[in-house]
Design an enzyme around this catalytic site. Structure first.
Site, PDB file in Angstrom:
ATOM      1  N   CYS A  78       0.830  -1.199   0.000  1.00 58.83           N
ATOM      2  CA  CYS A  78       0.000   0.000   0.000  1.00 58.83           C
ATOM      3  C   CYS A  78       0.879   1.270   0.000  1.00 58.83           C
ATOM      4  O   CYS A  78       1.554   1.529  -0.987  1.00 58.83           O
ATOM      5  CB  CYS A  78      -0.952  -0.055   1.191  1.00 58.83           C
ATOM      6  SG  CYS A  78      -2.275   1.120   1.066  1.00 58.83           S
ATOM      7  N   HIS A 166      -3.710  -5.361   0.647  1.00 57.64           N
ATOM      8  CA  HIS A 166      -3.114  -5.741   1.932  1.00 57.64           C
ATOM      9  C   HIS A 166      -3.064  -7.258   2.085  1.00 57.64           C
ATOM     10  O   HIS A 166      -4.068  -7.868   2.470  1.00 57.64           O
ATOM     11  CB  HIS A 166      -3.936  -5.138   3.083  1.00 57.64           C
ATOM     12  CG  HIS A 166      -3.742  -3.665   3.211  1.00 57.64           C
ATOM     13  ND1 HIS A 166      -2.804  -3.099   4.043  1.00 57.64           N
ATOM     14  CD2 HIS A 166      -4.340  -2.636   2.571  1.00 57.64           C
ATOM     15  CE1 HIS A 166      -2.834  -1.780   3.933  1.00 57.64           C
ATOM     16  NE2 HIS A 166      -3.765  -1.468   3.044  1.00 57.64           N
ATOM     17  N   GLU A 168      -1.762  -8.928   4.391  1.00 52.16           N
ATOM     18  CA  GLU A 168      -1.748  -9.352   5.797  1.00 52.16           C
ATOM     19  C   GLU A 168      -3.141  -9.553   6.381  1.00 52.16           C
ATOM     20  O   GLU A 168      -3.285 -10.204   7.411  1.00 52.16           O
ATOM     21  CB  GLU A 168      -0.955  -8.332   6.649  1.00 52.16           C
ATOM     22  CG  GLU A 168      -1.595  -6.960   6.835  1.00 52.16           C
ATOM     23  CD  GLU A 168      -1.359  -5.995   5.677  1.00 52.16           C
ATOM     24  OE1 GLU A 168      -1.016  -6.451   4.564  1.00 52.16           O
ATOM     25  OE2 GLU A 168      -1.539  -4.778   5.872  1.00 52.16           O
ATOM     26  N   SER A 220       0.173 -12.163  37.826  1.00 48.85           N
ATOM     27  CA  SER A 220      -1.203 -11.675  37.800  1.00 48.85           C
ATOM     28  C   SER A 220      -2.202 -12.809  37.603  1.00 48.85           C
ATOM     29  O   SER A 220      -3.403 -12.589  37.635  1.00 48.85           O
ATOM     30  CB  SER A 220      -1.352 -10.689  36.641  1.00 48.85           C
ATOM     31  OG  SER A 220      -1.239 -11.398  35.416  1.00 48.85           O
ATOM     32  N   SER A 225       2.452 -13.236  32.378  1.00 47.91           N
ATOM     33  CA  SER A 225       3.321 -13.284  33.556  1.00 47.91           C
ATOM     34  C   SER A 225       3.602 -14.730  33.967  1.00 47.91           C
ATOM     35  O   SER A 225       4.700 -15.051  34.423  1.00 47.91           O
ATOM     36  CB  SER A 225       2.754 -12.459  34.714  1.00 47.91           C
ATOM     37  OG  SER A 225       1.560 -13.003  35.192  1.00 47.91           O
TER      38      SER A 225
END
Ligand code: XMP
Length: 513
Positions: A78, A166, A168, A220, A225
């Site tokens: 693009c 695009h 992706e 957490s 984590s």
């Protein structure tokens, strides 16, 4: 390790390009337009992203590409394709309308290595306001659509390609084929980037980095984590000490269940019940950003106080992942909500940061967790916001409201686990995130038996997503929703109405606050 460099011109889909390249088992780094690592000998190719800019606009990024073009394979997408054309003698023209949406690609050169395995009529997805009307000398069209004559082009004597669509996004059904042609076929990726390869090299790197020191880290209950701690634990054993703070805003029974899971993993975890402090500081506060600030501040203070008691800690482990860093680096990044992580290093402790997941996308973190042998229940956990149920109680947070919300949320999440889809997966597995939201500033009228009730409504929120940047509301079966609503209203005192949120992100967000 071989790598692809993605120059980020600020497109919404730059991260997606990165994830697609990683899906091809190839490492990649997303850098600002002028951030190309000129001395890095492991770069095998370069992708130029799209952009909200027009190449014709004053101030649009036009980095010097001299050291790249002709030396390494380059794919412009693009804006990237238009920039290559514009700066090498071609013409880019502003159109009066935006070329947007699906289109059918007509292949002009089936032998071109970028288009191997792609046939005419393949669906591609366009989104651009400018268009290339003349190519630079020595370049030719290799694909076009009805409205876009220069949809794909190639240089004759240099490894340079451009596509105005695009590849992706998943609406471009041949996008992965095209990217594989570029990354593997043209750039020569050997596919070295896998979770199985990452784990031993990350462990070796951690041992080298940390030496004989001790590491402290906050957990957490979330995937990032947990995987981070498991990896550091694998590298340095009991020289890692973890801290898990209960701010009183976790899900029902979550504190106990997660502590048990951590112990089973062999991690040394110190649990801290600080719920009275957090709930006390939140009294009388309704504003979402204010809630986040209070929780963030309390969290840092409680964490620092605990961490200071761990003798000899020199490092702070953190489960920061790549998207966390890209978002804060993005040239066009805007903060919609201030996300709270374990922030603020305790200065007097002089801790250094250790972030072994800093290059990974979420799906890669999960793959690493599986590679480390973590149980599915931990690896496949839905994301949960740091401030917890505080941002799912619209209005003031009180202990009673947290309890009501925990009960409703628990019924919903248990039911999501229990309901099997035809392919054998649970509704929990096919959703990205789900939970209940208490509208604590509202009461609605209901009738239970012969009694009039005047209680809170609760909203069920479940979304599908791949990265939380965009999300769609999950199409949960009606019979399932009916059963959950009945159970909540019958069992949770204080709730007499259940709604289902059918908004997508954007324009809404996943959380209500
Ligand atoms: P939104 O609501 O912005 O959420 O669409 C996107 C993702 O971020 C999570 N989220 C947070 N996570 N602290 C966090 O650690 C926060 O303050 C916070 N707010 C939202 C949300 O749960 C979703 O996964």
């Amino acid at each position: 390790m071989q790598k692809i460099i993605i120059l980020d011109f600020g497109s919404q889909t730059t991260q997606l390009i990165g994830r697609r390249v990683r899906e091809l088992n190839t490492f990649c780094e997303i850098v600002p337009p002028d951030g190309f690592p000129a001395d890095d000998t492991e770069v095998i190719g370069v992708i130029l992203s799209g952009s909200p800019w027009s190449v014709l606009a004053e101030g649009a990024p036009h980095p010097a590409l001299d050291g790249i073009i002709g030396r390494l394979p380059v794919l412009g997408i693009c804006y990237g394709a238009q920039l290559l054309a514009h700066t090498h003698g071609g013409t880019v023209t502003r159109t009066t309308h935006r070329e947007y949406g699906r289109a059918a690609l007509t292949i002009g050169d089936a032998n071109n290595p970028l288009l191997q395995g792609i046939s005419t009529d393949a669906q591609v997805w366009m989104s651009h306001g400018d268009t290339i009307t003349a190519l630079p000398p020595g370049c030719r069209v290799i694909g076009s659509t009805h409205d876009v004559p220069v949809a794909a082009w190639a240089a004759d004597d240099m490894p340079v390609w451009g596509v105005q669509f695009h590849p992706e996004v998943h609406h471009t059904t041949v996008g992965m084929t095209l990217l594989r042609n570029f990354v593997v076929g043209i750039c020569g990726s050997r596919g070295e980037w896998t979770a199985a390869a990452f784990v031993p090299s990350a462990i070796a790197e951690l041992r080298r980095q940390i030496g004989d020191d001790r590491v402290v880290m906050g957990l957490s209950g979330g995937v990032d984590s947990t995987v981070c701690a498991a990896l550091i634990g694998r590298a340095i054993g009991d020289r890692l000490t973890c801290i898990f703070i209960d701010h009183g805003l976790l899900r029902k029974d979550e504190y106990r269940e997660v502590m048990e899971a951590y112990r089973r993993l062999g991690l040394s975890v110190k649990g801290v019940d600080a719920s009275a402090r957090f709930l006390g500081d939140l009294a009388g506060v309704s504003d979402p950003e204010q809630k986040r600030k209070i929780i963030g501040r309390d969290f840092v203070e409680v964490f620092n106080a605990e961490a200071s008691r761990i003798a000899g800690a020199r490092w702070l482990g953190q489960g920061t992942i790549y998207p966390d860093r890209i978002e804060s680096l993005s040239p066009t990044g805007t903060v919609i909500k201030s996300h709270h992580n374990v922030g603020g290093l305790p200065k007097e402790m002089n801790l250094r940061l250790c972030e072994p997941l800093r290059w990974l996308f979420k799906d890669e973190v999960r793959a690493v967790g599986r590679e480390l042998g973590l149980p599915d229940a931990l690896v496949n956990r839905h994301p949960f916001p740091g401030p917890g149920l505080a941002v799912r109680i619209v209005g003031e947070v009180t202990e009673e409201r947290v309890r009501i919300l925990q009960e409703a949320d628990d019924i919903f999440v248990r039911a999501l686990h229990a309901y099997r889809c035809p392919d054998g997966r649970s509704l929990y597995d096919i959703t990205w995130q789900a939970g209940a939201v208490l509208l604590a500033d509202i009461r609605t009228v209901g009738v239970m038996g012969d009694e009039r009730t005047y209680d809170y409504p609760v909203v069920l929120r479940a979304v599908t997503s791949t990265d939380a940047m965009t999300a769609d509301w999950a199409r949960l079966p009606h019979d399932f929703l009916a059963d959950v609503a009945d159970e909540i209203i019958n069992k949770v005192k204080g709730i007499n109405r259940v709604c289902y949120d059918i908004s997508s992100k954007p324009p809404s967000t996943i959380e209500w606050e």
